[in-house]
Design a protein around this motif. Sequence first.
Motif, short mmCIF file in Angstrom:
data_model
loop_
_atom_site.label_atom_id
_atom_site.label_comp_id
_atom_site.label_asym_id
_atom_site.label_seq_id
_atom_site.Cartn_x
_atom_site.Cartn_y
_atom_site.Cartn_z
N PHE A 9 55.67 29.63 75.06
CA PHE A 9 56.27 28.40 74.56
C PHE A 9 57.66 28.11 75.10
N GLY A 10 58.40 29.14 75.49
CA GLY A 10 59.77 28.91 75.93
C GLY A 10 60.01 29.14 77.40
N GLY A 11 59.02 29.68 78.10
CA GLY A 11 59.21 30.08 79.49
C GLY A 11 59.01 28.99 80.52
N THR A 12 58.41 27.87 80.14
CA THR A 12 58.14 26.81 81.11
C THR A 12 58.34 25.44 80.47
N ARG A 13 58.34 24.42 81.31
CA ARG A 13 58.47 23.05 80.81
C ARG A 13 57.32 22.67 79.89
N GLY A 14 56.15 23.25 80.10
CA GLY A 14 54.98 22.91 79.31
C GLY A 14 54.98 23.48 77.91
N GLY A 15 55.95 24.29 77.58
CA GLY A 15 55.99 24.93 76.27
C GLY A 15 55.98 23.94 75.11
N ALA A 16 56.69 22.85 75.26
CA ALA A 16 56.75 21.86 74.18
C ALA A 16 55.37 21.25 73.93
N SER A 47 43.72 20.09 78.67
CA SER A 47 42.80 21.15 79.10
C SER A 47 43.56 22.33 79.70
N HIS A 48 44.54 22.05 80.53
CA HIS A 48 45.36 23.11 81.14
C HIS A 48 46.08 23.93 80.06
N HIS A 49 46.74 23.24 79.15
CA HIS A 49 47.50 23.94 78.11
C HIS A 49 46.59 24.70 77.15
N GLN A 50 45.40 24.19 76.91
CA GLN A 50 44.44 24.92 76.08
C GLN A 50 44.08 26.25 76.74
N GLU A 51 43.91 26.24 78.05
CA GLU A 51 43.58 27.47 78.76
C GLU A 51 44.71 28.49 78.65
N VAL A 52 45.95 28.02 78.74
CA VAL A 52 47.09 28.92 78.58
C VAL A 52 47.09 29.53 77.18
N LEU A 53 46.85 28.70 76.17
CA LEU A 53 46.81 29.19 74.79
C LEU A 53 45.63 30.12 74.56
N LEU A 54 44.49 29.85 75.19
CA LEU A 54 43.33 30.74 75.10
C LEU A 54 43.65 32.09 75.74
N ASP A 55 44.25 32.06 76.93
CA ASP A 55 44.59 33.30 77.64
C ASP A 55 45.57 34.16 76.84
N ALA A 56 46.44 33.50 76.08
CA ALA A 56 47.42 34.22 75.26
C ALA A 56 46.83 34.61 73.90
N ASN A 57 45.57 34.28 73.69
CA ASN A 57 44.87 34.58 72.43
C ASN A 57 45.54 33.93 71.23
#
Length: 95
Positions: A9-16, A47-57
């Motif tokens: 959530f804090g490491g990239t621009r996409g965190g928000a 879709s991209h952000h969902q994959e990031v959240l899925l990968d992070a469980n």
Amino acid sequence: MEASLWRVFGGTRGGANRARLFRAVEETPRNTNRLATDLELDFKTVSHHQEVLLDANLVQRSGDHYGAVYLPSELARRHSETIDSVFEELGFDDR
């Protein structure tokens, strides 16, 4: 867990946007199309952000393909106070 949350959530621009997506599925589980509409984001962005959240469980998917619904994972539910704390520190929490 806290370090992982800061990375997601804090490491990239996409965190928000990931925080907005997480809070949205926490409120009401939804599919990608509904999330894109409700949050006024592009379908591919969601879709991209969902994959990031899925990968992070942090979220889980229920169902297959287009109609799959996303909701918080058991791990996220167990660490909800830590998530709330990180969101607050990042200024993402509007609860």
